[in-house]
Write an enzyme that holds these catalytic residues in place. Structure first.
Site, PDB file in Angstrom:
ATOM      1  CD  GLU A  27      -3.056  -0.344   0.024  1.00  0.00           C
ATOM      2  OE1 GLU A  27      -3.165   0.119  -1.136  1.00  0.00           O
ATOM      3  OE2 GLU A  27      -3.559  -1.414   0.386  1.00  0.00           O
ATOM      4  CG  HIS A  28      -0.010   4.855   0.672  1.00  0.00           C
ATOM      5  ND1 HIS A  28      -0.441   6.044   0.136  1.00  0.00           N
ATOM      6  CD2 HIS A  28      -1.003   4.411   1.464  1.00  0.00           C
ATOM      7  CE1 HIS A  28      -1.662   6.315   0.606  1.00  0.00           C
ATOM      8  NE2 HIS A  28      -2.019   5.340   1.411  1.00  0.00           N
ATOM      9  CB  THR A  29       4.499   0.229  -2.586  1.00  0.00           C
ATOM     10  OG1 THR A  29       3.341  -0.528  -2.927  1.00  0.00           O
ATOM     11  CG2 THR A  29       4.908  -0.081  -1.145  1.00  0.00           C
ATOM     12  CG  ASP A  30       0.596   2.872  -6.610  1.00  0.00           C
ATOM     13  OD1 ASP A  30       0.795   3.710  -5.690  1.00  0.00           O
ATOM     14  OD2 ASP A  30      -0.507   2.747  -7.191  1.00  0.00           O
ATOM     15  N   GLY A 117     -12.928   2.224  -1.481  1.00  0.00           N
ATOM     16  CA  GLY A 117     -11.543   1.792  -1.551  1.00  0.00           C
ATOM     17  C   GLY A 117     -11.356   0.550  -2.407  1.00  0.00           C
ATOM     18  CG  LEU A 118     -13.785  -2.277  -2.422  1.00  0.00           C
ATOM     19  CD1 LEU A 118     -15.087  -3.068  -2.303  1.00  0.00           C
ATOM     20  CD2 LEU A 118     -12.611  -3.103  -1.892  1.00  0.00           C
ATOM     21  CB  SER A 120     -16.053   2.114  -8.170  1.00  0.00           C
ATOM     22  OG  SER A 120     -16.013   3.438  -7.689  1.00  0.00           O
ATOM     23  CG  ASP A 165      -6.333   1.743  -7.605  1.00  0.00           C
ATOM     24  OD1 ASP A 165      -5.708   0.921  -6.894  1.00  0.00           O
ATOM     25  OD2 ASP A 165      -6.778   2.819  -7.171  1.00  0.00           O
TER      26      ASP A 165
HETATM   27  P1  ADP Z   1     -13.219   4.216  -5.380  1.00  0.00           P
HETATM   28  O1  ADP Z   1     -12.403   4.235  -6.620  1.00  0.00           O
HETATM   29  O2  ADP Z   1     -12.466   3.687  -4.209  1.00  0.00           O
HETATM   30  O3  ADP Z   1     -14.531   3.531  -5.531  1.00  0.00           O
HETATM   31  P2  ADP Z   1     -13.279   7.036  -5.906  1.00  0.00           P
HETATM   32  O4  ADP Z   1     -13.681   8.202  -5.093  1.00  0.00           O
HETATM   33  O5  ADP Z   1     -11.906   7.019  -6.471  1.00  0.00           O
HETATM   34  O6  ADP Z   1     -13.559   5.730  -5.015  1.00  0.00           O
HETATM   35  O7  ADP Z   1     -14.266   6.852  -7.136  1.00  0.00           O
HETATM   36  C1  ADP Z   1     -15.662   6.882  -6.941  1.00  0.00           C
HETATM   37  C2  ADP Z   1     -16.277   7.760  -8.016  1.00  0.00           C
HETATM   38  O8  ADP Z   1     -16.178   7.089  -9.286  1.00  0.00           O
HETATM   39  C3  ADP Z   1     -17.750   8.009  -7.825  1.00  0.00           C
HETATM   40  O9  ADP Z   1     -17.971   9.105  -6.974  1.00  0.00           O
HETATM   41  C4  ADP Z   1     -18.211   8.286  -9.251  1.00  0.00           C
HETATM   42  O10 ADP Z   1     -17.900   9.611  -9.625  1.00  0.00           O
HETATM   43  C5  ADP Z   1     -17.320   7.368 -10.066  1.00  0.00           C
HETATM   44  N1  ADP Z   1     -17.984   6.093 -10.363  1.00  0.00           N
HETATM   45  C6  ADP Z   1     -17.587   4.864  -9.987  1.00  0.00           C
HETATM   46  N2  ADP Z   1     -18.420   3.915 -10.477  1.00  0.00           N
HETATM   47  C7  ADP Z   1     -19.371   4.557 -11.188  1.00  0.00           C
HETATM   48  C8  ADP Z   1     -20.515   4.151 -11.949  1.00  0.00           C
HETATM   49  N3  ADP Z   1     -20.857   2.881 -12.085  1.00  0.00           N
HETATM   50  N4  ADP Z   1     -21.247   5.108 -12.538  1.00  0.00           N
HETATM   51  C9  ADP Z   1     -20.921   6.402 -12.430  1.00  0.00           C
HETATM   52  N5  ADP Z   1     -19.867   6.841 -11.736  1.00  0.00           N
HETATM   53  C10 ADP Z   1     -19.102   5.951 -11.114  1.00  0.00           C
HETATM   54 MG    MG Z   2     -10.701   5.421  -6.978  1.00  0.00          MG
END
Ligand code: ADP
Ligand code: MG
Length: 375
Positions: A27-30, A117-118, A120, A165
């Site tokens: 973590e925090h290595t990349d 933190g997964l 998305s 990621d």
């Molecule tokens: P993490 O990457 O840990 O989930 P982030 O804050 O980096 O958290 O990213 C989350 C953001 O990514 C959301 O607030 C949104 O703007 C965007 N996001 C993620 N998935 C979707 C989705 N399926 N549809 C629309 N926006 C999304």
């Molecule tokens: Mg993110």
């Protein structure tokens, strides 16, 4: 219903998927050009997509609200607010890199928990990168798409994340963790047979995201870069454990714990890979727990909720547990005996209730496949 045809008046040309991830260790290595060891989650962002010939990029997400329409040639960093900035940033990054891509209609849907933190955000970028790559016949390799997706997040959205990621979302294989060297993006798929060892990996989403995270991340990155410069190194990755004590003696006291975390964390990734190669995934437990202590005490990116989830999981019999992702909330992973998974999840939930925190969301992580075309 908002089907592709209902949104856009015609059929899509295909459908793609890209997963969220959990990082086992590293973590925090990349951004210090070190090692990471993520797995892809079964949860994905999916994109149905079709090209457009008029230069419009139209975006709709089941998690996003209104349909957004943009002109690809007008895309500029900071110009697209909200969630649409991630997919728009990918189109921008592809064009910036000289690839001849035009407009598209995209319909997105996801079961990756957002803001947990997964990753998305990386899954969203990577699914769009994969779709564009195929729609426009670019033929770019997965690692190159990951770098462009990271550029979208760094330069277009303005989040200074490292490369882990996007590489995890693009390049992971089912049943394996991705042992990635962030310096040159060399990678190896390391088999992780948790079920065969009677184990399970619990993901406990604390459902908190503390605001100080964004500024703190940039400050930590800057601290690492300053330490490397003071030590005359290109990046902290170049510092070996054998040289750590000498190096720490030459640094101002505020940089000492940062450097100690990065160097010991890289060593933990290598130790974890060795245990997996030896077919002993249970031995990851103490490595995970030591990684959490380092993030809590040295790097200082944990928070009361993640610390409590780790403590409660260990008290309930987990082999090891740690926060995963950037910190200041998000998710904790716990390596548990498969038949104890429900018990550990229940104990963590009970501890959260006692502390007055919202109930954590629990999933079981099985190492899944990276970005791919579905049809
Ligand atoms: P993490 O990457 O840990 O989930 P982030 O804050 O980096 O958290 O990213 C989350 C953001 O990514 C959301 O607030 C949104 O703007 C965007 N996001 C993620 N998935 C979707 C989705 N399926 N549809 C629309 N926006 C999304
Ligand atoms: Mg993110």
């Amino acid at each position: 219903m908002n089907t592709f045809a209902q949104l856009y008046g015609g059929p899509s040309e295909g459908e793609w998927a890209a997963p969220g991830r959990v990082n086992l260790i590293g973590e925090h290595t990349d951004y210090n050009l070190g090692f990471v060891l993520p797995i892809a989650l079964p949860q994905t962002v999916r994109a149905e997509a079709a090209r457009r010939t008029d230069g419009l990029l139209r975006l709709w997400s089941a998690q996003g609200g209104e349909l957004v329409a943009l002109r690809v040639e007008d895309l500029a960093p900071g110009s697209v607010p909200g969630w649409a900035g991630y997919p728009a940033g990918v189109a921008w990054a592809l064009r910036e890199a000289g690839h001849q891509v035009g407009g598209a209609d995209l319909r997105l849907d996801s079961d990756v928990p957002s803001g947990a933190g997964l990753s998305s955000s990386a899954a969203l970028e990577c699914v769009v990168a994969a779709a564009y790559n195929d729609l426009y016949g670019l033929g770019l390799p997965a690692a190159e798409l990951a770098v462009l997706a990271q550029r979208a997040e760094n330069a277009f959205v303005g989040v200074p994340c490292g490369i882990m990621d996007q590489m995890a979302s693009m390049c992971c294989h089912p049943g394996a963790a991705l042992f990635l060297d962030s310096r040159d993006l060399s990678m190896r798929q390391v088999p992780v047979d948790l079920a065969g060892a009677g184990l399970a990996l619990l993901v406990l989403d604390t459902r908190v995201k503390h605001d100080l995270g964004d500024g703190a991340y940039a400050a930590l990155r800057a601290g690492c870069e300053r330490a490397a410069a003071l030590l005359g190194l290109p990046a902290l990755r170049s510092l070996q454990p054998s040289g750590l004590d000498d190096a720490l003696a030459r640094l101002p006291s505020e940089l000492v714990p940062l450097v100690r975390h990065v160097v010991t964390e890289n060593a933990r990734v290598e130790a974890a890979v060795a245990r997996l190669d030896a077919g002993d995934p249970a031995a990851l437990g103490p490595i995970l727990t030591a990684g959490h202590a380092s993030l809590r005490d040295d790097y200082r990116v944990s928070c009361p909720e993640t610390d409590l989830a780790v403590e409660a999981a260990l008290a309930a019999g987990a082999h090891g547990a740690r926060m995963t992702g950037g910190g200041f909330g998000g998710s904790v992973i716990a390596l548990v005996d498969a038949d104890a998974a429900e018990h550990v999840a229940a104990e963590v939930t009970a501890a959260f209730r006692t502390a007055g925190y919202a109930e954590p969301r629990t999933l079981t992580a099985v190492p899944a496949e990276g970005a791919r075309r579905l049809r």
